[in-house]
Design an enzyme around this catalytic site. Sequence first.
Site, mmCIF file in Angstrom:
data_model
loop_
_atom_site.group_PDB
_atom_site.id
_atom_site.type_symbol
_atom_site.label_atom_id
_atom_site.label_comp_id
_atom_site.label_asym_id
_atom_site.label_seq_id
_atom_site.Cartn_x
_atom_site.Cartn_y
_atom_site.Cartn_z
ATOM 1 N N SER A 1 0.838 -1.200 0.000
ATOM 2 C CA SER A 1 0.000 0.000 0.000
ATOM 3 C C SER A 1 0.877 1.256 0.000
ATOM 4 O O SER A 1 1.650 1.462 -0.935
ATOM 5 C CB SER A 1 -0.967 -0.047 1.185
ATOM 6 O OG SER A 1 -1.987 0.914 1.037
ATOM 7 N N GLU B 1 -9.304 -5.501 -3.600
ATOM 8 C CA GLU B 1 -8.691 -4.244 -3.167
ATOM 9 C C GLU B 1 -9.736 -3.166 -2.910
ATOM 10 O O GLU B 1 -9.504 -2.228 -2.141
ATOM 11 C CB GLU B 1 -7.704 -3.745 -4.227
ATOM 12 C CG GLU B 1 -6.533 -4.658 -4.481
ATOM 13 C CD GLU B 1 -5.461 -4.567 -3.406
ATOM 14 O OE1 GLU B 1 -5.708 -3.916 -2.380
ATOM 15 O OE2 GLU B 1 -4.380 -5.147 -3.604
ATOM 16 N N HIS C 1 -7.681 -5.698 0.850
ATOM 17 C CA HIS C 1 -6.469 -4.878 0.810
ATOM 18 C C HIS C 1 -5.646 -5.115 2.076
ATOM 19 O O HIS C 1 -6.131 -4.961 3.191
ATOM 20 C CB HIS C 1 -6.874 -3.398 0.725
ATOM 21 C CG HIS C 1 -5.729 -2.450 0.638
ATOM 22 N ND1 HIS C 1 -4.954 -2.323 -0.487
ATOM 23 C CD2 HIS C 1 -5.234 -1.554 1.535
ATOM 24 C CE1 HIS C 1 -4.028 -1.394 -0.280
ATOM 25 N NE2 HIS C 1 -4.175 -0.926 0.938
#
Length: 502
Positions: free
Chosen positions: A195, A308, A400
């Site tokens: 990320s 995600e 995610h």
Amino acid sequence: MQTPVLPLVQTRQGDLLGLVEDDIHLWRGIPFATPPVGSLRWRSPQPVLPWQGVREAHQFSPSSWQDINYCRELGGGDPGAFSEDCLYLNVWAPAQRTQPLPVMVWLHGGGFAIGAGSLPPYDGKALAKRDAVVVTVNYRLGHLGFFAHPALKGEEDERVCNFALLDQIAALKWVQENIAAFGGDSDNVTLFGESAGARSVMSLMVSPKAKGLFHKAIIQSSYTLSDQTLEHAEAKSQAIARHFDLHNATAEQLRAIPAESLWPLDGELKQGPVPICGDAVLPQPMLDMFFAARQYPMPVMVGSNSDEASVMAVFGVDLAGQIQKLRRERRLGLGLIKLLYPGVKDDVELGRQVCRDMAFTTLGYLVMQAQQRVGQPCWRYWFDYVAQAEHDTYANGTWHGNEVPYVFDTLTLAEPARQYVNQHDCAFSAQVADYWVNFARHASLTCDTLHGPLRWPAAIKGRDRLLRIGLNKHAGFKVENRFMRARLALFRRVMRHHVTLD
């Protein structure tokens, strides 16, 4: 029972005494820069002053100021105490080693707002047991890490605003100077992150300040948001100063703002999840540099997860609303998009998949093409494994960030995974971790295949290949050619013309 000899290492700054855990040596809370406090707030990190005697490296350091509840819920666990004095790193290394080992330096995620190198999912022991030296890093977060007020101009020889990226660069310099003392090979350093950590990896791959400091890169779930412009960052910093009734602020007045007052700022005053382009650290927009294939040449692994879009709500994105907006504005050709997602009729599901692919999946395709243009191998993946007990909770696939404890082989340490994972999940995690360490050890121009449960070929020039890690949430690996090619080619063109989600 014989008491193990505690690991003592000599670094350039002084002697460090670590710990022993299951034949792994561990040093916690190693300073890699002078504390960025007082007059050093919003300055480039300064070298550590040498110390006399032996410094114990037994405790994790405080992390940068942040929202503790947010980090506990979404960031991977409890970040512990907070302080501006947060520039420390941690090292795991095998107790027995006969040759220099590959080094893996981890940059945590959290939108540049939360996280710490000490969180349980990032425990480096399992990777170190695979004969790697693992380093996890703290860096300044939020407005402590990114700030561009005009009052700070002229304090250094060049304009700098990306202090968080400078912290990461300082940590990499520390690795180059010291990692040999821990058994690591300073000529084989893999920088990896997830990320915001992955976004950092990409930023350092194009930063003139980071050249030569690492040799391979792993990019996990980076995203296609454009960098913040310097002009916008300056305006935001001035608005923050006005929030504290500093209408003609001096640098001294800005540095007098309590650090703990900065992280709660919200709305338009909140620090976004992207660096600032236009300073000496990031002179050009990172995405533009990759479009032009001007990243540093090195082997790369890049990928993202099957759900995600699970993170979109954090940024206020209405999935169905995005499709309805496309329908109203006739942007991108909604009919074409529906052709690319056959059988998906519900706006929420279509929005979930379109937003996922525009914001995350396309990034891997872009990186692959940039790598092919510079003649460097690129290993792409798509992570779609879900722990067996959680198939209903994660009905749309891997959220995610949920691949991270598989990469580190820390499922039994990470919350909430440790509450429900079984032996089957842990066995799959071990296979994933093997791939990551094999990349750090072997990836090169002359090695275009990683070995594991399935041979994983790189997407070299002319070959669009990807490894599916998990198949429809279940265990398994599969190499696919031209994965989502039509969708990703469309969204890459959209990115190139700066049409983005908002």
